[in-house]
Design a protein around this motif. Structure first.
Motif, mmCIF file in Angstrom:
data_model
loop_
_atom_site.group_PDB
_atom_site.id
_atom_site.type_symbol
_atom_site.label_atom_id
_atom_site.label_comp_id
_atom_site.label_asym_id
_atom_site.label_seq_id
_atom_site.Cartn_x
_atom_site.Cartn_y
_atom_site.Cartn_z
ATOM 1 N N ASN A 4 -0.535 11.895 -16.142
ATOM 2 C CA ASN A 4 0.412 11.549 -17.201
ATOM 3 C C ASN A 4 1.420 10.482 -16.795
ATOM 4 O OD1 ASN A 4 -0.749 13.526 -18.880
ATOM 5 N ND2 ASN A 4 0.552 15.124 -17.987
ATOM 6 N N ASP A 5 1.607 10.288 -15.491
ATOM 7 C CA ASP A 5 2.577 9.312 -15.004
ATOM 8 C C ASP A 5 1.829 8.101 -14.453
ATOM 9 O OD1 ASP A 5 4.550 7.836 -13.732
ATOM 10 O OD2 ASP A 5 5.568 9.600 -12.898
ATOM 11 N N PRO A 6 2.014 6.926 -15.039
ATOM 12 C CA PRO A 6 1.287 5.727 -14.591
ATOM 13 C C PRO A 6 1.551 5.339 -13.144
ATOM 14 C CG PRO A 6 2.817 5.186 -16.386
ATOM 15 C CD PRO A 6 2.872 6.654 -16.206
ATOM 16 N N ILE A 7 2.599 5.902 -12.517
ATOM 17 C CA ILE A 7 2.896 5.564 -11.127
ATOM 18 C C ILE A 7 1.738 5.906 -10.203
ATOM 19 C CG2 ILE A 7 3.976 7.793 -10.599
ATOM 20 C CD1 ILE A 7 5.073 4.342 -9.266
ATOM 21 N N HIS A 8 0.951 6.931 -10.561
ATOM 22 C CA HIS A 8 -0.139 7.346 -9.677
ATOM 23 C C HIS A 8 -1.308 6.357 -9.716
ATOM 24 C CE1 HIS A 8 1.965 10.949 -8.641
ATOM 25 N NE2 HIS A 8 2.053 11.322 -9.906
ATOM 26 N N MET A 9 -1.582 5.782 -10.890
ATOM 27 C CA MET A 9 -2.605 4.733 -10.970
ATOM 28 C C MET A 9 -2.123 3.478 -10.237
ATOM 29 S SD MET A 9 -5.411 5.670 -12.635
ATOM 30 C CE MET A 9 -6.187 4.510 -13.778
ATOM 31 N N GLU A 10 -0.829 3.168 -10.371
ATOM 32 C CA GLU A 10 -0.253 2.023 -9.653
ATOM 33 C C GLU A 10 -0.365 2.237 -8.141
ATOM 34 O OE1 GLU A 10 3.753 1.616 -11.048
ATOM 35 O OE2 GLU A 10 3.122 1.473 -13.151
ATOM 36 N N THR A 11 -0.162 3.473 -7.712
ATOM 37 C CA THR A 11 -0.250 3.789 -6.286
ATOM 38 C C THR A 11 -1.674 3.607 -5.779
ATOM 39 O OG1 THR A 11 1.588 5.367 -6.442
ATOM 40 C CG2 THR A 11 0.099 5.600 -4.562
ATOM 41 N N ALA A 12 -2.657 4.012 -6.582
ATOM 42 C CA ALA A 12 -4.062 3.834 -6.191
ATOM 43 C C ALA A 12 -4.371 2.351 -6.000
ATOM 44 C CB ALA A 12 -4.986 4.441 -7.246
ATOM 45 N N ARG A 13 -3.895 1.522 -6.904
ATOM 46 C CA ARG A 13 -4.124 0.072 -6.779
ATOM 47 C C ARG A 13 -3.402 -0.481 -5.556
ATOM 48 N NH1 ARG A 13 -3.821 0.534 -12.512
ATOM 49 N NH2 ARG A 13 -1.565 0.176 -12.513
ATOM 50 N N ALA A 14 -2.169 -0.034 -5.341
ATOM 51 C CA ALA A 14 -1.402 -0.522 -4.193
ATOM 52 C C ALA A 14 -2.058 -0.127 -2.874
ATOM 53 C CB ALA A 14 0.030 0.025 -4.252
ATOM 54 N N LEU A 15 -2.605 1.079 -2.815
ATOM 55 C CA LEU A 15 -3.282 1.519 -1.596
ATOM 56 C C LEU A 15 -4.530 0.678 -1.346
ATOM 57 C CD1 LEU A 15 -3.247 3.554 0.734
ATOM 58 C CD2 LEU A 15 -4.646 5.076 -0.684
ATOM 59 N N ALA A 16 -5.252 0.341 -2.400
ATOM 60 C CA ALA A 16 -6.423 -0.526 -2.254
ATOM 61 C C ALA A 16 -6.027 -1.880 -1.670
ATOM 62 C CB ALA A 16 -7.117 -0.717 -3.602
ATOM 63 N N HIS A 17 -4.895 -2.420 -2.099
ATOM 64 C CA HIS A 17 -4.427 -3.702 -1.564
ATOM 65 C C HIS A 17 -4.074 -3.572 -0.085
ATOM 66 C CE1 HIS A 17 -4.153 -6.540 -5.010
ATOM 67 N NE2 HIS A 17 -4.169 -5.413 -5.718
ATOM 68 N N GLU A 18 -3.487 -2.442 0.308
ATOM 69 C CA GLU A 18 -3.186 -2.224 1.730
ATOM 70 C C GLU A 18 -4.470 -2.146 2.551
ATOM 71 O OE1 GLU A 18 -0.136 -2.136 3.323
ATOM 72 O OE2 GLU A 18 0.459 -2.939 1.361
ATOM 73 N N PHE A 19 -5.480 -1.473 2.023
ATOM 74 C CA PHE A 19 -6.768 -1.394 2.709
ATOM 75 C C PHE A 19 -7.375 -2.788 2.878
ATOM 76 C CE2 PHE A 19 -8.111 3.267 1.642
ATOM 77 C CZ PHE A 19 -7.003 3.724 2.327
ATOM 78 N N HIS A 20 -7.303 -3.588 1.817
ATOM 79 C CA HIS A 20 -7.870 -4.931 1.875
ATOM 80 C C HIS A 20 -7.168 -5.780 2.932
ATOM 81 C CE1 HIS A 20 -9.467 -8.794 0.692
ATOM 82 N NE2 HIS A 20 -8.255 -9.233 0.413
ATOM 83 N N LYS A 21 -5.857 -5.723 2.952
ATOM 84 C CA LYS A 21 -5.092 -6.539 3.904
ATOM 85 C C LYS A 21 -5.395 -6.162 5.354
ATOM 86 C CE LYS A 21 -0.999 -5.761 2.120
ATOM 87 N NZ LYS A 21 0.474 -5.807 1.929
#
Length: 242
Positions: free
Chosen positions: A22-39
């Protein structure tokens, strides 16, 4: 860790919900974690879902690092309810008219393991049951380079069950890798409080109470996995081929 493993990329298994929440912050966190993995050239192992946090994490990392950076592992029973899979075994469903780039037909017997080709969710292995799924994910992580480990985003019963099993495996000496709770907006406060209370009540040793590590920002996850040190209270058992 062997010399060969030192040269390998880190492999991180992420447990998370198959829904968006219900809170979009969790989807944002999933995307942010993917960016950390990529870097940081980290490879992802996850539960193979195409929806919710699972799908967002996998799809984002594939878009950044390519399909070779993501390996999903999903039980065949769950394939039937995940978009992007076609588990018809009687006849091949024409994919050219489906319009789904991730649609793949599975024809192997129900008790067999199937390795699917690359898609927008990476490479997927379909396994017979939940036990095989968890074991294979753990094996992939244990084969990874420095910084490999387990991370949990928000999720439900399945997520917490997987996190606690890997925590128990650490305590029993089956693996020596870190387990990080990415605690966004206090999502895991209840679990962390329970651990503290179990230590206080004498059901978990003080050292083992630190097996689960808290992070409050996706940028903290990889440093905490790299810095992780096993508990002095961890059992030094011989599990053979486990």
């Amino acid at each position: 860790m062997t010399t060969t493993q030192q040269d390998k990329p880190a492999v991180v298994c992420v447990f998370c919900g198959s829904g968006a929440g219900n809170d979009p912050i969790h989807m944002e966190t999933a995307r942010a974690l993917a960016h950390e993995f990529h870097k940081n050239n980290v490879h992802l192992v996850y539960g193979g879902g195409t929806k919710g946090l699972m799908g967002e994490l996998a799809r984002t990392l594939v878009s950044l690092s390519g399909p070779q950076a993501v390996h999903g592992v999903i039980p065949r029973a769950l394939v039937r309810v995940e978009p992007g899979y076609d588990n018809t075994r009687e006849e091949e469903k024409p994919t050219e008219s489906s319009g789904k780039s991730a649609e793949r037909t599975i024809k192997e017997p129900l008790d067999k393991t199937a390795l699917l080709g690359e898609s927008e969710y990476g490479t997927t292995t379909i396994v017979p049951d939940m036990h095989t799924r968890k074991r294979l994910m753990a094996e992939k992580v244990m084969e990874g380079g420095p910084g490999s480990g387990f991370v949990s985003l928000a999720g439900g019963f399945g997520t917490i069950e997987e996190v606690m099993e890997m925590t128990t495996w650490n305590q029993l000496g089956i693996h020596h890798l870190g387990i990080v709770l990415l605690n966004i907006n206090g999502y895991w406060d209840g679990l962390l409080s329970w651990v503290q209370n179990a230590v206080k009540e004498g059901y978990i040793g003080a050292d083992n109470g630190k097996i689960l590590v808290e992070a409050k920002d996706p940028r903290e996850v990889l440093p905490k996995l790299l810095e992780y040190r096993v508990s002095n209270g961890r059992m030094n058992l011989d599990w053979g081929q486990e």
